[in-house]
Design an enzyme around this catalytic site. Structure first.
Site, PDB file in Angstrom:
ATOM      1  N   PRO A 240       0.793  -1.235   0.000  1.00  0.00           N
ATOM      2  CG  PRO A 240       0.109  -0.882   2.207  1.00  0.00           C
ATOM      3  CD  PRO A 240       0.866  -1.848   1.336  1.00  0.00           C
ATOM      4  N   GLY A 242       3.864   2.055   1.920  1.00  0.00           N
ATOM      5  CA  GLY A 242       4.649   2.478   3.096  1.00  0.00           C
ATOM      6  C   GLY A 242       6.098   2.767   2.753  1.00  0.00           C
ATOM      7  CE  LYS A 243       9.305  -2.498   3.206  1.00  0.00           C
ATOM      8  NZ  LYS A 243       7.892  -2.944   3.386  1.00  0.00           N
ATOM      9  CG  ASP A 291       3.358  -9.963 -13.774  1.00  0.00           C
ATOM     10  OD1 ASP A 291       4.299  -9.914 -12.950  1.00  0.00           O
ATOM     11  OD2 ASP A 291       2.713 -11.005 -14.001  1.00  0.00           O
ATOM     12  CB  CYS A 363       7.362  -8.918   6.136  1.00  0.00           C
ATOM     13  SG  CYS A 363       5.885  -9.229   5.180  1.00  0.00           S
TER      14      CYS A 363
HETATM   15  C1  LIG Z   1       4.755  -7.002   0.643  1.00  0.00           C
HETATM   16  S1  LIG Z   1       3.621  -6.206  -0.338  1.00  0.00           S
HETATM   17  C2  LIG Z   1       4.407  -4.667  -0.669  1.00  0.00           C
HETATM   18  C3  LIG Z   1       4.337  -3.692   0.457  1.00  0.00           C
HETATM   19  C4  LIG Z   1       4.795  -2.301   0.059  1.00  0.00           C
HETATM   20  N1  LIG Z   1       6.112  -2.318  -0.515  1.00  0.00           N
HETATM   21  C5  LIG Z   1       4.775  -1.351   1.216  1.00  0.00           C
HETATM   22  O1  LIG Z   1       5.811  -1.087   1.822  1.00  0.00           O
HETATM   23  O2  LIG Z   1       3.694  -0.847   1.546  1.00  0.00           O
HETATM   24  C6  LIG Z   1       3.825  -7.029  -1.869  1.00  0.00           C
HETATM   25  C7  LIG Z   1       3.005  -6.461  -3.007  1.00  0.00           C
HETATM   26  O3  LIG Z   1       3.402  -7.116  -4.209  1.00  0.00           O
HETATM   27  C8  LIG Z   1       2.266  -7.195  -5.037  1.00  0.00           C
HETATM   28  N2  LIG Z   1       2.494  -8.192  -6.092  1.00  0.00           N
HETATM   29  C9  LIG Z   1       2.028  -9.460  -6.166  1.00  0.00           C
HETATM   30  N3  LIG Z   1       2.410 -10.024  -7.326  1.00  0.00           N
HETATM   31  C10 LIG Z   1       3.126  -9.099  -8.006  1.00  0.00           C
HETATM   32  C11 LIG Z   1       3.750  -9.065  -9.285  1.00  0.00           C
HETATM   33  N4  LIG Z   1       3.727 -10.138 -10.095  1.00  0.00           N
HETATM   34  N5  LIG Z   1       4.382  -7.939  -9.650  1.00  0.00           N
HETATM   35  C12 LIG Z   1       4.428  -6.865  -8.840  1.00  0.00           C
HETATM   36  N6  LIG Z   1       3.834  -6.825  -7.622  1.00  0.00           N
HETATM   37  C13 LIG Z   1       3.184  -7.934  -7.215  1.00  0.00           C
HETATM   38  C14 LIG Z   1       1.158  -7.523  -4.081  1.00  0.00           C
HETATM   39  O4  LIG Z   1      -0.114  -7.222  -4.653  1.00  0.00           O
HETATM   40  C15 LIG Z   1       1.510  -6.656  -2.875  1.00  0.00           C
HETATM   41  O5  LIG Z   1       0.838  -5.444  -2.928  1.00  0.00           O
END
Ligand SMILES: C[S@@+](CC[C@H](N)C(=O)[O-])C[C@H]1O[C@@H](n2cnc3c(N)ncnc32)[C@H](O)[C@@H]1O
Length: 456
Positions: A240, A242-243, A291, A363
């Site tokens: 969402p 944060g980073k 993607d 995480c």
């Molecule tokens: C751990 S969360 C990221 C948290 C974010 N970086 C933050 O600090 O708020 C991982 C994210 O990767 C996304 N994701 C899943 N498959 C993906 C893909 N193939 N390519 C890019 N992002 C993807 C997910 O929908 C999710 O929102």
């Protein structure tokens, strides 16, 4: 919403409450200590309420017990105790430098919160640019004590954390720290030694939010990325956000591309960015919907820095799966994650320019999604060079975070020494990355991070 878009979609914001906007990899599951601060009248007063208790998922816990007791050994029982006791979890409050924060800072300080990144910590991090700098400053034969927390050494509740220049943590001599030579970055995160949670901030029409709640370990990948003003940065898995926010608190990139393929999470990301960033920044922040696995092909070599905060097992959240079915489903899908993560990391290495940096983070404590992924990708990518983060990040910040253990001296390549080759969980000691393991009193994490430079 005026952020630039790579696609033609319009964002329709859902009316979620701010607390629902918390990322699963941040905190939103389990019963937590909830504070409400009565700002009206400025007599900030802390009250505590408990959210409805939610029990842990037995299937997930069983699997973690099997895997992590083998991988983490003695660290697992304490980590398990923390993960199973959400009342003990700590919360970080990252201030928004684009908003007026004087009143919030005063409230935080009056409640016993103090800044996580003290001047010496940050200047050491920035000064170290390369981990080799600090490594060369260390005396030959000097070894670091294990950085794990001894809860008895922690200050009692309501005692703000202080910069403890006499701390024996890691056996480091503070005199040998580099003298501060760079300005203090604007990334400010307040933490408390007790598990107090600051309330989420409600939407304020026409006003930017003043702070973002997060697991303070989430800042470490951003610190490792070392973003400088004017750089082009890609946040490959961004929602969402944060980073992404933390990146924008620490520097002024010429471009920050926040990529998120999931439409609902992308809405959430856009909402976060809109609530925290002034209009003047909107032209340098792009929301993209690709993607991540193919991003590197379409935008090869375009970025100075790339963050891959990969989708992962998310130990905290998974442990509190809504029901047995959800827990079971997640465990089934778990086996597919390392392959997806490796593809994302490879794509990131294609998107970064020669000489640029990729930070990979998760995480989860799982070595299959951490070191094993890094090892696989390094084998396929001869131009990728791993950088040791131990001296640069784990040592200066060990007073706040519990790190798994010291990587072996000179083992900064991914080539394991013979005596470690068959040892479970030995990858961290080989310097494939650093792992924050929640421990009593230092409940941050789980967070794994590693930094890879693409050779010129
Ligand atoms: C751990 S969360 C990221 C948290 C974010 N970086 C933050 O600090 O708020 C991982 C994210 O990767 C996304 N994701 C899943 N498959 C993906 C893909 N193939 N390519 C890019 N992002 C993807 C997910 O929908 C999710 O929102």
């Amino acid at each position: 919403m005026h952020l630039l878009w790579r696609s033609r979609w319009k964002i329709s914001f859902k009316t979620k409450t701010p607390s629902e906007w918390m990322c699963p990899c941040h905190y939103h599951t389990g019963p937590v200590v909830l504070q409400s601060i009565q700002k009206k009248g400025r007599d900030s007063q802390v009250t505590r309420k408990h959210r409805k208790e939610r029990s842990s998922c037995p299937a997930v816990l069983d699997l973690f017990d099997q895997q992590y007791s083998e991988e983490l050994g003695d660290l697992w029982p304490a980590a398990r105790a923390v993960l199973l006791d959400p009342h003990s979890w700590q919360y970080g409050v990252m201030l928004n430098r684009f908003s007026a924060v004087t009143d919030i800072t005063q409230i935080l300080q009056s409640q016993g919160f103090s800044t996580l990144l003290l001047q010496t910590d940050v200047s050491a991090l920035l000064h170290n640019g390369s981990s080799m700098v600090s490594r060369s400053k260390r005396q030959e034969g000097e070894d670091c004590a294990v950085s794990l927390c001894d809860a008895s050494k922690f200050p009692p509740c309501d005692t703000p954390l202080q910069s403890d220049s006499t701390s024996p943590v890691l056996g480091q001599n503070p005199q040998s720290e580099p003298t501060p030579s760079l300005s203090i970055p604007s990334l400010q995160c307040y933490i408390h030694s007790c598990p107090l949670r600051f309330p989420s901030q409600a939407h304020r029409p026409g006003q930017l939010k003043q702070y973002y709640l997060l697991n303070a370990a989430s800042l470490l990948p951003v610190l490792a990325l070392q973003v400088k003003d004017g750089e082009k940065v890609l946040d490959l898995c961004s929602a969402p956000g944060g980073k992404a926010l933390a990146i924008l608190q620490s520097a002024n990139p010429a471009l920050l591309c926040c990529n998120e393929p999931d439409p609902h999470r992308r809405d959430w990301l856009a909402k976060t960015l809109e609530s925290f960033l002034p209009r003047a920044l909107h032209s340098s922040v792009i929301v993209s919907a690709q993607d991540g696995r193919t991003f590197g092909q379409s935008e090869a070599g375009l970025y100075d820095k790339v963050l891959v905060d990969a989708p992962c097992s998310n130990d905290r959240s998974w442990l509190y799966s809504r029901n047995i079915q959800q827990g079971g489903q997640r465990l089934k899908e778990r086996a597919k994650l390392p392959s997806l993560q490796a593809q994302l990391l490879k794509s990131a290495l294609s998107a970064v320019r020669p000489g640029g940096i990729v930070v990979y983070s998760t995480c989860t404590l799982s070595s299959f999604e951490n070191c094993a992924v890094v090892e696989t990708v390094l084998d396929d990518f001869p131009e990728a060079e791993l950088e040791d983060l131990w001296d640069e990040i784990a040592v200066p910040l060990s007073r706040y975070f519990a790190f798994s253990s010291r990587p072996g001296r000179g083992q900064t390549t991914h080539e394991p020494p013979p005596q470690l080759q068959n040892s479970a969980g030995s990858s961290y000691r080989r310097g494939l990355g650093i792992l924050v393991v929640p421990q009593p009193g230092k409940t941050w994490g789980p967070m794994f991070l590693c930094r890879i430079r693409r050779r010129k």
